[in-house]
Structure formats: structure tokens, C-alpha cells
Write a protein that holds these residues in place. Structure first.
Motif, PDB file in Angstrom:
ATOM      1  N   GLU A 212       0.409 -16.091  41.599  1.00 48.17           N
ATOM      2  CA  GLU A 212      -0.952 -16.483  41.201  1.00 48.17           C
ATOM      3  C   GLU A 212      -1.070 -16.897  39.737  1.00 48.17           C
ATOM      4  O   GLU A 212      -1.950 -17.683  39.379  1.00 48.17           O
ATOM      5  CB  GLU A 212      -1.905 -15.312  41.457  1.00 48.17           C
ATOM      6  N   MET A 213      -0.203 -16.366  38.883  1.00 48.92           N
ATOM      7  CA  MET A 213      -0.357 -16.592  37.443  1.00 48.92           C
ATOM      8  C   MET A 213       0.153 -17.963  37.018  1.00 48.92           C
ATOM      9  O   MET A 213       1.163 -18.460  37.529  1.00 48.92           O
ATOM     10  CB  MET A 213       0.386 -15.497  36.673  1.00 48.92           C
ATOM     11  N   LYS A 214      -0.568 -18.556  36.065  1.00 45.66           N
ATOM     12  CA  LYS A 214      -0.108 -19.808  35.474  1.00 45.66           C
ATOM     13  C   LYS A 214       1.089 -19.536  34.574  1.00 45.66           C
ATOM     14  O   LYS A 214       1.217 -18.454  33.996  1.00 45.66           O
ATOM     15  CB  LYS A 214      -1.229 -20.441  34.631  1.00 45.66           C
ATOM     16  N   ARG A 215       1.951 -20.521  34.467  1.00 43.23           N
ATOM     17  CA  ARG A 215       3.083 -20.385  33.560  1.00 43.23           C
ATOM     18  C   ARG A 215       2.572 -20.197  32.131  1.00 43.23           C
ATOM     19  O   ARG A 215       1.608 -20.835  31.731  1.00 43.23           O
ATOM     20  CB  ARG A 215       3.989 -21.618  33.662  1.00 43.23           C
ATOM     21  N   GLU A 216       3.229 -19.311  31.420  1.00 36.85           N
ATOM     22  CA  GLU A 216       2.849 -18.923  30.053  1.00 36.85           C
ATOM     23  C   GLU A 216       1.602 -18.044  30.031  1.00 36.85           C
ATOM     24  O   GLU A 216       0.999 -17.844  28.983  1.00 36.85           O
ATOM     25  CB  GLU A 216       2.641 -20.150  29.138  1.00 36.85           C
ATOM     26  N   GLY A 217       1.185 -17.505  31.182  1.00 31.81           N
ATOM     27  CA  GLY A 217       0.082 -16.556  31.229  1.00 31.81           C
ATOM     28  C   GLY A 217       0.569 -15.157  30.887  1.00 31.81           C
ATOM     29  O   GLY A 217       1.774 -14.899  30.760  1.00 31.81           O
ATOM     30  N   SER A 218      -0.383 -14.230  30.749  1.00 33.67           N
ATOM     31  CA  SER A 218      -0.029 -12.859  30.389  1.00 33.67           C
ATOM     32  C   SER A 218      -0.848 -11.849  31.195  1.00 33.67           C
ATOM     33  O   SER A 218      -1.912 -12.169  31.725  1.00 33.67           O
ATOM     34  CB  SER A 218      -0.230 -12.609  28.892  1.00 33.67           C
ATOM     35  N   MET A 219      -0.325 -10.647  31.211  1.00 33.46           N
ATOM     36  CA  MET A 219      -0.950  -9.583  31.987  1.00 33.46           C
ATOM     37  C   MET A 219      -0.962  -8.300  31.154  1.00 33.46           C
ATOM     38  O   MET A 219       0.029  -7.950  30.518  1.00 33.46           O
ATOM     39  CB  MET A 219      -0.160  -9.389  33.284  1.00 33.46           C
ATOM     40  N   PHE A 220      -2.103  -7.588  31.190  1.00 29.95           N
ATOM     41  CA  PHE A 220      -2.254  -6.334  30.455  1.00 29.95           C
ATOM     42  C   PHE A 220      -2.600  -5.253  31.460  1.00 29.95           C
ATOM     43  O   PHE A 220      -3.646  -5.306  32.116  1.00 29.95           O
ATOM     44  CB  PHE A 220      -3.346  -6.463  29.394  1.00 29.95           C
ATOM     45  N   LEU A 221      -1.728  -4.254  31.603  1.00 31.30           N
ATOM     46  CA  LEU A 221      -1.884  -3.235  32.634  1.00 31.30           C
ATOM     47  C   LEU A 221      -1.908  -1.841  32.013  1.00 31.30           C
ATOM     48  O   LEU A 221      -1.126  -1.545  31.102  1.00 31.30           O
ATOM     49  CB  LEU A 221      -0.720  -3.306  33.632  1.00 31.30           C
ATOM     50  N   VAL A 222      -2.800  -1.014  32.516  1.00 33.46           N
ATOM     51  CA  VAL A 222      -2.892   0.379  32.074  1.00 33.46           C
ATOM     52  C   VAL A 222      -3.016   1.266  33.303  1.00 33.46           C
ATOM     53  O   VAL A 222      -3.854   1.011  34.171  1.00 33.46           O
ATOM     54  CB  VAL A 222      -4.122   0.615  31.162  1.00 33.46           C
ATOM     55  N   CYS A 223      -2.167   2.295  33.404  1.00 30.62           N
ATOM     56  CA  CYS A 223      -2.295   3.241  34.513  1.00 30.62           C
ATOM     57  C   CYS A 223      -1.886   4.630  34.038  1.00 30.62           C
ATOM     58  O   CYS A 223      -1.274   4.788  32.970  1.00 30.62           O
ATOM     59  CB  CYS A 223      -1.462   2.806  35.714  1.00 30.62           C
ATOM     60  N   LEU A 224      -2.239   5.642  34.812  1.00 30.64           N
ATOM     61  CA  LEU A 224      -1.903   7.014  34.449  1.00 30.64           C
ATOM     62  C   LEU A 224      -0.394   7.181  34.285  1.00 30.64           C
ATOM     63  O   LEU A 224       0.391   6.657  35.075  1.00 30.64           O
ATOM     64  CB  LEU A 224      -2.395   7.985  35.521  1.00 30.64           C
ATOM     65  N   ALA A 225      -0.022   7.945  33.266  1.00 30.02           N
ATOM     66  CA  ALA A 225       1.388   8.223  33.004  1.00 30.02           C
ATOM     67  C   ALA A 225       1.617   9.725  32.966  1.00 30.02           C
ATOM     68  O   ALA A 225       0.687  10.506  32.788  1.00 30.02           O
ATOM     69  CB  ALA A 225       1.809   7.609  31.677  1.00 30.02           C
TER      70      ALA A 225
ATOM     71  N   ALA B 216       1.262  -1.656  29.589  1.00 32.16           N
ATOM     72  CA  ALA B 216       2.271  -2.707  29.790  1.00 32.16           C
ATOM     73  C   ALA B 216       1.681  -4.059  29.470  1.00 32.16           C
ATOM     74  O   ALA B 216       0.627  -4.426  29.995  1.00 32.16           O
ATOM     75  CB  ALA B 216       2.785  -2.691  31.227  1.00 32.16           C
ATOM     76  N   SER B 217       2.354  -4.780  28.595  1.00 36.54           N
ATOM     77  CA  SER B 217       2.000  -6.171  28.289  1.00 36.54           C
ATOM     78  C   SER B 217       3.132  -7.048  28.804  1.00 36.54           C
ATOM     79  O   SER B 217       4.262  -6.944  28.324  1.00 36.54           O
ATOM     80  CB  SER B 217       1.806  -6.357  26.782  1.00 36.54           C
ATOM     81  N   LEU B 218       2.815  -7.865  29.800  1.00 30.52           N
ATOM     82  CA  LEU B 218       3.835  -8.669  30.467  1.00 30.52           C
ATOM     83  C   LEU B 218       3.500 -10.151  30.386  1.00 30.52           C
ATOM     84  O   LEU B 218       2.342 -10.535  30.567  1.00 30.52           O
ATOM     85  CB  LEU B 218       3.949  -8.272  31.948  1.00 30.52           C
ATOM     86  N   SER B 219       4.499 -10.962  30.128  1.00 30.04           N
ATOM     87  CA  SER B 219       4.322 -12.414  30.093  1.00 30.04           C
ATOM     88  C   SER B 219       5.041 -13.042  31.278  1.00 30.04           C
ATOM     89  O   SER B 219       6.154 -12.630  31.630  1.00 30.04           O
ATOM     90  CB  SER B 219       4.889 -12.994  28.786  1.00 30.04           C
ATOM     91  N   PHE B 220       4.407 -14.048  31.847  1.00 34.89           N
ATOM     92  CA  PHE B 220       5.020 -14.754  32.982  1.00 34.89           C
ATOM     93  C   PHE B 220       5.791 -15.944  32.461  1.00 34.89           C
ATOM     94  O   PHE B 220       5.231 -16.840  31.850  1.00 34.89           O
ATOM     95  CB  PHE B 220       3.942 -15.192  33.968  1.00 34.89           C
ATOM     96  N   ARG B 221       7.097 -15.911  32.684  1.00 35.37           N
ATOM     97  CA  ARG B 221       7.966 -16.973  32.162  1.00 35.37           C
ATOM     98  C   ARG B 221       8.839 -17.485  33.304  1.00 35.37           C
ATOM     99  O   ARG B 221      10.055 -17.352  33.274  1.00 35.37           O
ATOM    100  CB  ARG B 221       8.816 -16.449  31.016  1.00 35.37           C
ATOM    101  N   ASP B 222       8.213 -18.015  34.346  1.00 40.38           N
ATOM    102  CA  ASP B 222       8.954 -18.489  35.523  1.00 40.38           C
ATOM    103  C   ASP B 222       9.827 -19.691  35.172  1.00 40.38           C
ATOM    104  O   ASP B 222       9.382 -20.614  34.513  1.00 40.38           O
ATOM    105  CB  ASP B 222       7.953 -18.865  36.627  1.00 40.38           C
TER     106      ASP B 222
END
Length: 387
Positions: free
Chosen positions: A226-239, A381-387
Motif C-alpha cells: 500500500e505504501m508509496k515508494r519513499e514513504g515512511s511509517m511510525f509505529l508504537v506498541c506495548l513493549a 519504530a520508524s520505518l522507511s519503505f525502500r522497495d
């Protein structure tokens, strides 16, 4: 899950249809019990902005810049974070001297989410003919088009290559289902006598871990499409900070102590059977950093820009910490806000009321201990999509 309520059966297959934070605007609603999440989210805004700075912008783009909040629930927190995201991206365009595109924000959660309450909280849309300065100053208006998207984020929700930024906070620790072996009497993972993983056997913990990693893998696979190339994702969950998955930290104190004891009270008082208690389990897993990292690396579609455990603080927000009854009520409301829908379905409204009254009484008698010990940690988690 096993049989719930009178002549009502809710299976793992139906959890997606049932699960939601408590809707409406009552005392135990998510809208009135999400102040802690708001505080924790504000403390992480600098990390969110770092993620947004990695998103590639384009001059003269004719398609909207798309922001998605996954697991939005039904309070104002999701609206506030989307506002932060869009205003930050607008400022980046302004700094480059480029005309910003239009913005779309999609609020997504399970179909049972109280979208009506959420949409009532949305501010009116700003006039898109105004200047950049006016958009940025329009605190009482929104500078984006909004829509709700019902469905599980463990599957596809959006068209391919359509989303610039994904945000998800305090949601990914919710599993798509209670592991089947956990409620199977024939299995070594059967969680007899407990309603949560905290303090359970190793085989039970491993079943929860496997379910978490399977779910996270599905989440990342869907987003990678679903993500566009060069898009980013910011995720937070219980640890959790312990290597041992049976030590669930703050989540264990929330669901594995007074909440667990309240279930045992109902059994001892003859209000429910042991079997009824044992067939209920909270579908939550506080992961370790390694649990999370293994899945991201196995997926291979995302670059890890940041992955750390962040101390979030207590989920209890009280005006008078010395008032034990207020602390007890806050703990009971916190439990009820996130698990009340499941409890209601399992034992019915009347027994659910009895359960949470006992949670409140027990928490009131341990108020000082709760304020000192109940702390949440989060994976950020900060993740970048680099397909």
C-alpha cells in the motif's frame, strides 16, 4: 474464544467483528480514558517528526498527500496526531518554497469501532482556497479531507502505492486472535487458571509470541503493497523490558494482578465456573525489541531508521494521587475501556459490572503500589519503505 454469555458464542474468527475500545462518551469510554495515551504520544512527537522528515516530497504533485492512522479508536488523540503530521509536512513544503498538495487522512479501525463519536470530534474542514499561512494558523479547522476505513490492519486496506505516511500508536499489541492452543484443553499451551499471558507457562508464552509475530508479518506485508515508494511509517506498541515473555511488565500489572484476581473472585463466589474463566484470554502481547526486529528484518521491505524501547509512564491519570478511591476507579476504568467489550460478550453485562467493581475495590486497596509500580514501556519504530 470459547462460549461467551448466555447462548452467545464468540470465536476467534469473530474477534475482529467484536473488538473495540469502549465507545460513546461515558465514564469508562475511550474518549474519556485516553489521557495517558495522549501524554505518551506527546512525549514521542519529536520522533514522529524525525520520521516525517524522511518522507520524500514532490513539487507540483497533482495527487493528494495521504496520511493513514491505523487503530484510530474513537477519541481525540488520533485527530491531534493527524493534525501534527499534516502541519509538519505543510511546513516542509513551505520551507522548500513549493505549493503544497491537498491532503487526505484516513482513520482506520475494526468495524466495531465507534466511528460516529470520532467523526463528531472532527473539526470543520478549512477553506482550501486560503493561503499556506492561513492553513497553518487554522487551529480550529482541519486542512485535510477525512474518511473512515473499517477493517483489520493485518490485511490490505488501501490501493497499492497510495499512502505516503502510516501511523499506528498503541494498537499493534492487540493480536488478531487468542492463539487457538491457549484455549485448547488438550494443548500444553492451555492457559488454565489465567486470563492473560503474564505468569503463564513457557508454552503459553510461545504461542502468544508466535501469534504476535505472525500478525506483525501480515501487517508489514500489507503496508509494503500500500505504501508509496519513499514513504515512511511510525509505529508504537506495548513493549516489555524482560527477555521472558511471561513477564509482561506494565501490561502484566494491568491484566495479570487485580483483573486476574477479580475473575478468581467470581469463580470462588460461584458466579462463574472455572471453565468459563479459563476460556477467556486477553489478546494482547507486549513484545520485546528482538521479537519486533526479527519480523521487520524477515519482511525485508522496510529500512529500520529507529527502533527503541521508550518509557511511556503510567496509564493512570488522576487528579488526586493520595485519593485511593480515585486511583482504584482509574485502574478499573482503564481495564474496562480496553477490555470491557470482550468481557461483556463473555459473561454478560451484569457479571461484567460485578467483575469491574471487584477490580476497583482491589485496586483501591493497593493504590499506592499501583502508582509506584504501574509503568508502561513502548516499542517505537520508524520505518522507511525502500522497495
Amino acid at each position: 474464544m470459547a462460549p461467551m454469555g448466555d447462548n452467545v458464542v464468540v470465536s476467534n474468527m469473530e474477534l475482529e467483528r467484536l473488538l473495540s475500545m469502549k465507545g460513546g462518551k461515558g465514564e469508562a469510554s475511550y474518549a474519556n480514558n485516553s489521557q495517558a495515551q495522549a501524554i505518551h504520544a506527546r512525549s514521542m512527537l519529536h520522533l514522529l517528526r524525525e520520521t516525517l522528515d524522511r518522507v520524500e516530497l514532490a513539487e507540483g504533485r497533482e495527487v493528494p498527500f495521504v496520511v493513514v492512522d491505523l487503530g484510530c479508536s474513537c477519541g481525540s488523540n488520533t485527530i491531534n496526531v493527524v493534525d501534527v503530521i499534516i502541519k509538519h509536512v505543510m511546513k516542509r513544503y513551505e520551507a522548500l518554497g513549493w505549493q503544497p498538495p491537498e491532503f487526505s487522512a484516513f482513520f482506520s479501525d475494526l468495524p466495531s469501532n465507534d466511528f460516529n463519536t470520532l467523526f463528531q470530534l472532527l473539526p470543520p474542514v478549512a477553506n482550501y482556497g486560503v493561503s499556506m499561512e492561513e492553513c497553518l494558523a487554522a487551529d480550529n479547522h482541519r486542512s485535510y479531507f477525512a474518511a473512515g476505513v473499517p477493517g483489520s490492519f493485518y490485511r490490505r486496506l488501501f490501493p497499492a502505492r497510495s499512502v505516503d505516511v502510516f501511523h499506528s500508536a498503541f494498537s499493534l499489541h492487540w493480536l488478531s486472535q487468542v492463539p487457538e492452543s491457549v484455549v485448547d484443553k488438550r494443548s500444553s499451551a492451555y492457559n488454565k487458571g489465567r486470563v492473560f499471558i503474564h505468569g503463564a507457562d513457557e508454552s503459553t508464552a510461545n504461542a502468544y509470541k508466535k501469534q504476535f509475530q505472525t500478525d506483525l508479518a501480515g501487517f508489514l506485508m500489507a503496508r509494503s503493497v500500500e505504501m508509496k515508494r519513499e514513504g515512511s511509517m511510525f509505529l508504537v506498541c506495548l513493549a516489555r523490558t524482560s527477555v521472558d515473555p511471561t513477564d509482561q511488565g506494565g501490561a502484566g500489572l494491568l491484566f495479570g494482578t487485580h483483573f486476574q484476581d477479580a475473575w478468581d473472585d467470581l469463580v470462588q463466589e460461584g458466579l462463574i465456573s472455572q471453565e468459563k474463566r479459563d476460556s477467556f484470554n486477553i489478546p494482547v502481547y507486549a513484545a520485546s525489541l528482538q521479537d519486533f526486529k526479527e519480523v521487520v528484518e524477515a519482511n525485508g521491505s522496510f529500512t529500520i531508521d529507529k527502533l527503541e524501547v521508550f518509557k511511556g509512564g503510567s496509564p493512570l491519570v488522576v487528579n488526586q494521587p493520595d485519593d485511593a478511591s480515585e486511583v482504584g476507579r482509574a485502574l478499573a476504568n482503564s481495564c474496562r475501556t480496553v477490555s470491557g467489550v470482550l468481557v461483556d460478550a463473555h459473561i454478560g453485562d451484569k457479571l461484567s459490572e460485578e467483575l469491574f467493581l471487584r477490580v476497583e475495590r482491589r485496586a483501591t486497596s493497593h493504590a499506592k503500589e499501583l502508582l509506584e509500580q504501574l509503568q508502561f514501556f513502548h516499542i517505537v519504530a520508524s520505518l522507511s519503505f525502500r522497495d
